[in-house]
Design a protein around this motif. Structure first.
Motif, PDB file in Angstrom:
ATOM      1  N   ALA A   1     -48.798-103.180 -40.185  1.00  0.00           N
ATOM      2  CA  ALA A   1     -48.438-101.955 -39.483  1.00  0.00           C
ATOM      3  C   ALA A   1     -48.865-100.714 -40.268  1.00  0.00           C
ATOM      4  O   ALA A   1     -49.358 -99.736 -39.699  1.00  0.00           O
ATOM      5  CB  ALA A   1     -46.934-101.930 -39.224  1.00  0.00           C
TER       6      ALA A   1
ATOM      7  N   ALA B   1     -51.671 -97.926 -39.186  1.00  0.00           N
ATOM      8  CA  ALA B   1     -51.250 -96.529 -39.093  1.00  0.00           C
ATOM      9  C   ALA B   1     -52.140 -95.624 -39.934  1.00  0.00           C
ATOM     10  O   ALA B   1     -52.512 -94.520 -39.510  1.00  0.00           O
ATOM     11  CB  ALA B   1     -49.792 -96.392 -39.522  1.00  0.00           C
TER      12      ALA B   1
ATOM     13  N   THR C   1     -37.495-101.963 -37.875  1.00  0.00           N
ATOM     14  CA  THR C   1     -38.782-102.407 -37.342  1.00  0.00           C
ATOM     15  C   THR C   1     -39.890-102.025 -38.315  1.00  0.00           C
ATOM     16  O   THR C   1     -39.695-101.150 -39.170  1.00  0.00           O
ATOM     17  CB  THR C   1     -39.080-101.762 -35.971  1.00  0.00           C
ATOM     18  OG1 THR C   1     -39.339-100.351 -36.175  1.00  0.00           O
ATOM     19  CG2 THR C   1     -37.916-101.940 -35.012  1.00  0.00           C
ATOM     20  N   PRO C   2     -41.064-102.646 -38.208  1.00  0.00           N
ATOM     21  CA  PRO C   2     -42.171-102.233 -39.074  1.00  0.00           C
ATOM     22  C   PRO C   2     -42.474-100.749 -38.979  1.00  0.00           C
ATOM     23  O   PRO C   2     -42.873-100.131 -39.978  1.00  0.00           O
ATOM     24  CB  PRO C   2     -43.328-103.094 -38.570  1.00  0.00           C
ATOM     25  CG  PRO C   2     -42.670-104.349 -38.095  1.00  0.00           C
ATOM     26  CD  PRO C   2     -41.389-103.871 -37.438  1.00  0.00           C
ATOM     27  N   ASP C   3     -42.282-100.147 -37.796  1.00  0.00           N
ATOM     28  CA  ASP C   3     -42.563 -98.713 -37.654  1.00  0.00           C
ATOM     29  C   ASP C   3     -41.663 -97.866 -38.551  1.00  0.00           C
ATOM     30  O   ASP C   3     -42.061 -96.784 -38.997  1.00  0.00           O
ATOM     31  CB  ASP C   3     -42.391 -98.274 -36.195  1.00  0.00           C
ATOM     32  CG  ASP C   3     -43.557 -98.707 -35.325  1.00  0.00           C
ATOM     33  OD1 ASP C   3     -44.615 -99.073 -35.874  1.00  0.00           O
ATOM     34  OD2 ASP C   3     -43.408 -98.678 -34.084  1.00  0.00           O
ATOM     35  N   ASP C   4     -40.442 -98.337 -38.808  1.00  0.00           N
ATOM     36  CA  ASP C   4     -39.561 -97.603 -39.721  1.00  0.00           C
ATOM     37  C   ASP C   4     -40.146 -97.586 -41.131  1.00  0.00           C
ATOM     38  O   ASP C   4     -40.104 -96.565 -41.834  1.00  0.00           O
ATOM     39  CB  ASP C   4     -38.174 -98.243 -39.750  1.00  0.00           C
ATOM     40  CG  ASP C   4     -37.458 -98.156 -38.411  1.00  0.00           C
ATOM     41  OD1 ASP C   4     -37.521 -97.095 -37.775  1.00  0.00           O
ATOM     42  OD2 ASP C   4     -36.839 -99.157 -38.008  1.00  0.00           O
TER      43      ASP C   4
ATOM     44  N   VAL D   1     -43.337 -97.957 -41.807  1.00  0.00           N
ATOM     45  CA  VAL D   1     -44.555 -97.148 -41.730  1.00  0.00           C
ATOM     46  C   VAL D   1     -44.231 -95.681 -41.965  1.00  0.00           C
ATOM     47  O   VAL D   1     -44.898 -94.990 -42.751  1.00  0.00           O
ATOM     48  CB  VAL D   1     -45.247 -97.331 -40.360  1.00  0.00           C
ATOM     49  CG1 VAL D   1     -46.324 -96.271 -40.154  1.00  0.00           C
ATOM     50  CG2 VAL D   1     -45.859 -98.715 -40.247  1.00  0.00           C
ATOM     51  N   ALA D   2     -43.211 -95.183 -41.290  1.00  0.00           N
ATOM     52  CA  ALA D   2     -42.878 -93.763 -41.388  1.00  0.00           C
ATOM     53  C   ALA D   2     -42.564 -93.365 -42.825  1.00  0.00           C
ATOM     54  O   ALA D   2     -43.018 -92.322 -43.314  1.00  0.00           O
ATOM     55  CB  ALA D   2     -41.690 -93.454 -40.475  1.00  0.00           C
TER      56      ALA D   2
END
Length: 238
Positions: free
Chosen positions: A14, A18, A204-207, A209-210
């Protein structure tokens, strides 16, 4: 150039995608060719990939030789808990093998990767290592190994600070949609982990990533030597 280890799956994948989406040049490593090829395809061929066991000196040396531009960001996601997929050790030899593999995959891989790429890291670069909430709960050998990664980040930040290189550790809690548990996590246990959070939501992976993108950015230029917990409040710092 940004290097992402463990980039074939989960959080590493991820983060690699990104960074690529934001126009960064990315090289991702992983132990398995299949997931790396899928990552390259998902990026339209924009992400370079290299099979690499980051705990093996020869592989990490090859990684360093492959890098042909200054490294401005290193995200070390390689690691894991081998105890999840094997029977409980029944001999001292098996116990030692599990301990050695756990330390190698997490702490040794961090140290070898950083030291191999250190000469190529530019001023202003950022290193993000990944720890775990397991360090706070003493999970087998995995917890101590991740505690060592967090401690390593502190000393490394002091060592690299004079070169204007920042080092931080992200210690994540349960992150869904990764291969970490190798299909062994029951729905009941996943629900227990969700309920342990203060906000009632699984990560989640997006967390990840951020947070990683922030730590890699100039906006985080005064943040180094920190262990940042990413767990929805399942473990709180004082």
């Amino acid at each position: 150039m940004h290097i992402v280890t463990g980039g074939g799956t989960g959080i590493g994948r991820a983060i690699a995608l990104a960074l690529h989406a934001r126009g960064k040049r990315v090289l991702a490593t992983g132990r398995r060719r299949g997931p790396l090829d899928e990552l390259a395809a998902a990026s339209g061929g924009g992400i370079a990939v290299l099979p690499c066991d980051n705990s093996a000196p020869a592989d990490v040396r090859k990684l360093a030789e492959t890098v042909d531009a200054p490294v401005t960001g290193l995200v070390h996601c390689a690691g894991g808990n081998p105890a999840i997929t094997r029977p409980h050790p029944t001999s001292l030899e098996d116990e030692k093998a599990l301990l050695d593999e756990t330390i190698a995959g997490n702490l040794t891989s961090s140290a070898l990767t950083v030291n191999a790429l250190r000469p190529q890291m530019s001023a202003g670069a950022s290193i993000v290592l990944f720890g775990s909430i397991a360090a706070e709960h003493g999970v087998g050998y995995y917890g101590p190994a991740k505690a060592a990664v967090a401690s390593y980040a502190v000393g490394l930040a002091a060592d690299l600070g004079p070169q204007d290189i920042r080092v931080n550790c992200v210690s994540s809690g349960y992150i869904a949609d990764t291969e970490f548990f190798s299909g062994t996590l029951s729905a009941e246990r996943a629900e227990q982990l969700r309920q342990q959070t203060a906000i009632g939501r699984t990560g989640t992976p997006d967390d990840a990533v951020a947070l990683a993108l922030f730590l890699l950015s100039p906006e985080a230029r005064h943040i180094t030597g920190q262990n940042l917990h990413l767990n929805g409040g399942a473990f709180t710092t004082r």
